[in-house]
Design an enzyme around this catalytic site. Structure first.
Site, PDB file in Angstrom:
ATOM      1  CD  GLU A 180      33.233 -32.365 -44.500  1.00 39.59           C
ATOM      2  OE1 GLU A 180      34.123 -32.769 -45.277  1.00 39.59           O
ATOM      3  OE2 GLU A 180      32.096 -32.034 -44.883  1.00 39.59           O
ATOM      4  CB  SER A 197      15.328 -31.316 -44.231  1.00 42.81           C
ATOM      5  OG  SER A 197      15.359 -30.753 -42.936  1.00 42.81           O
ATOM      6  CE  LYS A 251      23.490 -33.305 -43.396  1.00 36.89           C
ATOM      7  NZ  LYS A 251      22.365 -32.912 -42.509  1.00 36.89           N
TER       8      LYS A 251
HETATM    9  C1  LIG Z   1      22.071 -31.521 -42.188  1.00 32.11           C
HETATM   10  C2  LIG Z   1      20.658 -31.217 -42.092  1.00 32.11           C
HETATM   11  C3  LIG Z   1      20.139 -29.966 -42.507  1.00 32.11           C
HETATM   12  C4  LIG Z   1      20.990 -28.827 -42.950  1.00 32.11           C
HETATM   13  O1  LIG Z   1      21.721 -29.015 -44.100  1.00 32.11           O
HETATM   14  P1  LIG Z   1      21.362 -28.341 -45.503  1.00 32.11           P
HETATM   15  O2  LIG Z   1      22.546 -28.653 -46.318  1.00 32.11           O
HETATM   16  O3  LIG Z   1      21.182 -26.868 -45.280  1.00 32.11           O
HETATM   17  O4  LIG Z   1      20.123 -28.955 -45.995  1.00 32.11           O
HETATM   18  C5  LIG Z   1      18.762 -29.780 -42.473  1.00 32.11           C
HETATM   19  N1  LIG Z   1      17.934 -30.749 -42.037  1.00 32.11           N
HETATM   20  C6  LIG Z   1      18.391 -31.950 -41.616  1.00 32.11           C
HETATM   21  C7  LIG Z   1      17.412 -32.965 -41.138  1.00 32.11           C
HETATM   22  C8  LIG Z   1      19.761 -32.222 -41.625  1.00 32.11           C
HETATM   23  O5  LIG Z   1      20.207 -33.418 -41.200  1.00 32.11           O
END
Ligand SMILES: *Cc1c(COP(=O)(O)O)cnc(C)c1O
Length: 410
Positions: A122, A388, A100
């Site tokens: 938000e 992610s 993020k």
């Molecule tokens: C917020 C989050 C997501 C989901 O958000 P996307 O916008 O779909 O990428 C995925 N993985 C993690 C670790 C997150 O914090």
């Protein structure tokens, strides 16, 4: 169907009105239109300058710790039969533990160049709020995070982090008191304060220019991964995959591979089942609609309202999806598949025990897809999974709900 020239894709998608095919755009009351137009104009000029690009690159290297590594899961691949080789793009090693920050630092830098003094956002589970608060602290900007009262209670550690980082957390007390109302509240504040503030969205969603802007900032994931993979193996991966909530980490990985002969798969959360309210698999079960100021696919109940959603991963439970994903599904360039809570949980433990990496429950969905593919694969191939985020944030919940003795089937 119109054939798309993916080598020139970025030039045409989105179009000047912010549409990817019929999805995207900007559905806002007149006075709010103006604020988003200002953000768009600033983005289109400022973010293309040499100075902005080189400052962001320096931040990514020195503050965020980029490039993040490409990692081969040799033990996991071996345990699964050694046909499908699983590689991870380690966004969990990005500062603050997830992808993020990639777009929050971009948006923060844009705010600074625009002469704004405040970031407004938000947050639902609080992950985005922490990333925005981090960016605001770095750039010396004020920070205002709108958060539903119910989420504030549920996500106390993230609320504490935001406050430590100097952000003001504004409790949202109307309606369902969760993410949807937090968005309404943040939009309202942006309307009042856009002369000195920039809105900072949480994913590749929202009114134009945000889906484009977030994609462009997150595209660093795929740019790095593509280069790292070719350098390591001398060729492209056969398949790439990522989990899809709003769609930012996934579009960030996919974008650089659209013109390549690579199979691209986005993974949606099937939660506890396929019935309404049990999942958040928007592209799989939703239909066209408008929510939060943009047109996309939306999970709706019979009266066209956003349906209730569920996933074991709180970052994936959003009843819509970035408009670019709706488009890439429609034109057939990206496939979307689903993984349920149970399979994500298994992947969470499997990766932890075999590789020493505790993944976020969101990322575990993409990994679970790779594991499923590995079990069914009958020839040698490679898959690149976007990890992610890291799973530290999920550990308390997992221990409380499932304990630590989870049994993995082979
Ligand atoms: C917020 C989050 C997501 C989901 O958000 P996307 O916008 O779909 O990428 C995925 N993985 C993690 C670790 C997150 O914090």
């Amino acid at each position: 169907m119109k054939t798309i020239d993916y080598n020139n894709y970025a030039r045409h998608y989105p179009d000047s009105e912010g549409y990817f095919g019929k999805y995207g755009g900007k559905y806002l009351p007149g006075d709010l239109q103006e604020a988003f137009l200002e953000a768009e104009a600033a983005y289109q000029t400022i973010s293309k300058t040499e100075k902005f690009i080189s400052e962001l690159a320096k931040i990514q290297k020195e503050f965020q710790g980029r490039p993040t590594p490409l990692y081969h899961c040799a033990r996991l691949s071996d345990l699964l039969g050694n046909r499908l080789q699983i590689y991870l793009k380690r966004e969990d090693l990005n500062h603050t533990g997830a992808h993020k920050l990639n777009h929050c630092m971009g948006e923060g830098l844009l705010a600074k160049y625009m002469g704004k003094k405040r970031l407004i956002a938000e947050t639902g589970a609080g992950q985005h709020g922490v990333a925005v608060a981090t960016a605001a602290a770095y750039f010396g900007l004020d920070c205002e995070i709108h958060m539903g009262e119910i989420d504030i209670v549920k996500q106390a550690p993230n609320v504490a982090k935001m406050k430590i980082l100097g952000a003001k957390v504004i409790p949202v007390t109307f309606g369902g008191k969760t993410l949807k109302e937090a968005v309404d509240s943040a939009f309202e504040s942006y309307l009042k304060n856009h002369h000195d503030s920039l809105y900072c969205i949480g994913s590749a969603v929202g009114p134009h220019p945000f889906p484009m802007m977030v994609r462009d900032f997150q595209a660093v994931i795929g740019r790095e991964a593509r280069e790292q993979f070719i350098e390591r193996l001398g060729r492209l991966p056969d398949t790439i995959t990522a989990c899809v909530g709003g769609g930012s980490n996934s579009i960030g990985l996919f974008f650089s591979f659209l013109a390549d002969p690579v199979k691209i798969v986005g993974i949606e959360p099937l939660g506890s089942g396929p019935k309404k309210g049990e999942h958040a698999a928007t592209l799989t079960y939703g239909r066209p609609g408008i929510l939060h100021g943009f047109k996309s696919i939306v999970l709706q109940d019979d009266s066209d309202l956003a349906a209730p959603v569920h996933s074991i991963a709180s970052g994936l439970d959003y009843p819509s999806v970035g408009p670019e994903h709706a488009f890439l599904k429609e034109v057939g360039r990206v496939e979307y598949d689903t993984v349920n809570d149970q399979a994500a949980l298994e992947a969470f433990f499997f990766l932890s025990r075999t590789e020493g990496i505790i993944p976020a429950l969101e990322s575990a969905h993409a990994l679970a897809y790779a594991i499923r593919r590995a079990r069914n694969s009958n020839h040698h191939e490679t898959i690149l999974v976007n990890l992610s985020g890291r799973g530290d944030k999920d550990v308390d919940y997992i221990i409380e709900k499932y304990g630590t003795e989870y049994k993995i089937k082979r």
